[in-house]
Write an enzyme that holds these catalytic residues in place. Structure first.
Site, mmCIF file in Angstrom:
data_model
loop_
_atom_site.group_PDB
_atom_site.id
_atom_site.type_symbol
_atom_site.label_atom_id
_atom_site.label_comp_id
_atom_site.label_asym_id
_atom_site.label_seq_id
_atom_site.Cartn_x
_atom_site.Cartn_y
_atom_site.Cartn_z
ATOM 1 N N HIS A 27 0.747 -1.248 -0.063
ATOM 2 C CA HIS A 27 -0.096 0.074 -0.004
ATOM 3 C C HIS A 27 0.761 1.288 0.068
ATOM 4 C CE1 HIS A 27 -3.166 -2.645 2.103
ATOM 5 N NE2 HIS A 27 -3.377 -2.707 0.890
ATOM 6 N N TRP A 87 4.351 -0.422 4.864
ATOM 7 C CA TRP A 87 4.786 -1.389 5.505
ATOM 8 C C TRP A 87 4.015 -2.564 5.449
ATOM 9 C CZ3 TRP A 87 4.030 2.757 9.183
ATOM 10 C CH2 TRP A 87 5.123 3.715 9.003
ATOM 11 N N HIS A 88 3.264 -2.742 4.431
ATOM 12 C CA HIS A 88 2.236 -3.890 3.933
ATOM 13 C C HIS A 88 2.885 -4.559 2.884
ATOM 14 C CE1 HIS A 88 -1.107 -1.003 5.856
ATOM 15 N NE2 HIS A 88 -0.198 -1.609 6.832
ATOM 16 N N GLN A 89 3.944 -5.064 2.659
ATOM 17 C CA GLN A 89 4.436 -5.883 1.660
ATOM 18 C C GLN A 89 3.834 -7.106 1.665
ATOM 19 O OE1 GLN A 89 6.932 -4.476 3.995
ATOM 20 N NE2 GLN A 89 7.180 -2.696 2.605
#
Length: 545
Positions: A330, A480-482
């Site tokens: 995101h 930080w939504h890898q």
């Protein structure tokens, strides 16, 4: 499911006694590591902590949980308000994206938790379940109704200990995950709800019930902190079982390779205390290392695209071209206002949230807005606009990106870095969504409801066309939504099946955000807990434990 230790309903003396028992037990267990365990779970984050707990519930099953990072018993982790101090610390893997032409050539940090609890020990503690359509998409990709929204909603109800207004259709009580509505520490949070209503966004009782089934809406955020203390998934699930003899939790243990016999995973190789150890798994190895380290480990163990493996002289075990592909994240762009006076800090810089559509023809909301009582600029926009300390932010997030990235090895050894090409905003539709998102954030931020708290708009101001696009390229950062780099599915780029089993490999499963076919709508901690719960169910059923 309810457990007094999990929910902390016991006094300080009991807590101290229990913590001491855990410490002594784990000192003993880690000093006498066994040559093999029934299950080895690699990674103690939002999925791995759940898997380890669910397996260890059977006292006859031995479980080894491995974590490359160290202890979470530091105030930076435990005190919710200190969450941002973990970024760039020893509790962060410190990953950085390659220079990206779509972001004006910028390389952005892609922080990831390296500590007991993984991301759940360093994140902003937002509990966001994902949209109904996300889970129904997972089920269709996997061809398995156990992944659909209805099935997942049952798991959410079972695992929550919801502190808001009772809502038995959507919310649970007595489960391991303590979830509360964000405390309203300052007036901009309810003002955002009023501002959202003014621009036509409906408001809801919370963001995780009806709101995740329809067109979108706005609500006070749900968070996993309690009286100012972080409730990480590791603390909620794993810690209450660490006084048991069948669960060993080893920190500072980096998994360097899988050990294989033919197509069967036999265990892991780990670096610990300066030595390399080999530990066997009698039944299965579960990878929960996150969307960057899980594909890296697979490739370095000979599971990945054969051309890439060949390039680095890694013997091929299984050709799976999807390993490290399909990377999704995101993107976030902040709009910032200076306030008349400093605003009271909140526990998690996470007060109210909305999900909405950048285009009414979409079936699922694709943009998210978050209000925070502090400025959150990128390095470039901080230098250009210089937001004062007493500023607040409405961050716009693209939660349904079409851009896809990839991970590439730079060498055959575990300490060789991984090359991350996140490719944020590389798809033209993502730029359109980003601009719509900034415009909506500004509309809410400049609404009458928020006027009393806005001395002036700091950024972006009334930029148009190419100037606005340039601002977006400079302002974009990660949330930080890898995810999605070892996706579940049935096509040639899929890495795991509906039961999270790696195609063509025995005794190896993946349970973390890398298995998502697409990134969920909103923060990814809660969906990763679901992935851990599903893995636990599958393993217990398969091995009759």
């Amino acid at each position: 499911m309810a457990n007094s230790k999990v929910n902390s309903h016991f006094d300080n003396d009991d807590q101290k006694d229990f913590a001491k028992r855990v410490r002594l037990n784990q000192q003993k267990l880690t000093a006498q590591l066994k040559p093999h365990y029934d299950f080895i779970v690699c990674g103690s984050g939002s999925s791995g902590s759940v898997v380890a707990r669910r397996l260890a519930e059977n006292p006859n099953v031995s479980v080894l949980l491995l974590e490359a990072g160290g202890t979470d018993e530091v105030s930076n982790v435990m005190d919710a308000i200190q969450w941002s101090t973990n970024l760039g610390s020893e509790r962060d893997w410190g990953f950085v994206d390659q220079p990206n032409p779509s972001l004006n050539g910028r390389s952005i940090p892609l922080n990831m938790g390296k500590v007991l609890g993984g991301g759940s020990s360093v994140n902003v503690m937002a509990w966001s379940r994902g949209h109904k359509n996300d889970w129904d998409f997972f089920a269709s990709e996997a061809n398995d109704p156990a992944w659909n929204y209805e099935s997942v909603l049952n798991i959410y109800r079972r695992i929550e200990d919801w502190q808001g207004a009772p809502d038995p259709k959507y919310r649970g009580s007595g489960g391991p995950v303590y979830v509360q509505p964000a405390p309203i520490s300052n007036p901009i949070f309810p003002a955002m709800l009023e501002g959202a209503r003014a621009v036509g966004i409906p408001t809801f009782e919370n963001p995780n019930g009806r709101m995740q089934e329809g067109q979108g809406g706005c609500s006070i955020q749900d968070i996993t902190s309690r009286e100012g203390k972080r409730q990480s998934i590791f603390r909620s699930y794993t810690f209450p079982y660490m006084d048991r003899s069948n669960l060993t939790v080893l920190t500072d243990a980096m998994v360097t390779r899988l050990t294989m016999e033919g197509m069967r995973t036999t265990g892991v190789e780990i670096a610990h205390n300066g030595l390399v150890h080999r530990i066997g798994a009698v039944l299965e190895v579960v990878l929960s290392l996150g969307a960057i380290n899980t594909p890296k480990l697979l490739k370095q163990s000979g599971i990945g695209d054969e051309t890439e493996l060949q390039r680095f002289g890694i013997p091929r075990v299984q050709h799976l071209p999807g390993v490290g592909q399909n990377l999704q994240d995101h993107f976030m762009i902040s709009s910032i206002w200076e306030s008349e006076q400093p605003l009271a800090p909140s526990e998690t810089a996470n007060g109210a949230v909305s999900f909405w559509k950048s285009n009414s023809s979409l079936d699922t909301p694709d943009i998210q807005q978050l209000i925070a009582e502090a400025p959150i600029p990128s390095a470039e926009t901080a230098a250009r606009f210089n937001p004062p300390a007493n500023s607040w932010t409405i961050a716009g997030v693209g939660v349904s990106p079409k851009s896809r990235g990839q991970l590439r090895l730079t060498g055959p050894n575990p300490l060789d870095s991984i090359q991350i090409e996140a490719n944020m905003l590389s798809h033209p539709d993502d730029m359109k969504a980003a601009i719509a998102c900034v415009e909506l954030c500004r509309e809410i931020g400049n609404s009458r409801a928020l006027k009393p708290y806005a001395k002036r708009e700091v950024m972006p101001g009334n930029l148009k066309a190419a100037e606005l696009e340039n601002f977006v390229r400079d302002a974009t950062i990660t949330t930080w939504h890898q995810t999605c780099t070892a996706k579940m599915g049935r096509d040639s780029m899929s890495v795991v099946d509906a039961n999270l089993k790696v195609y063509g490999i025995e005794n190896l499963r993946i349970a973390d955000g890398s298995i998502m076919p697409r990134v969920t709508t909103g923060n990814t901690m809660a969906p990763c807990v679901i992935i851990g719960e599903r893995a636990g169910e599958i393993l217990r059923a398969e091995h009759k434990i």
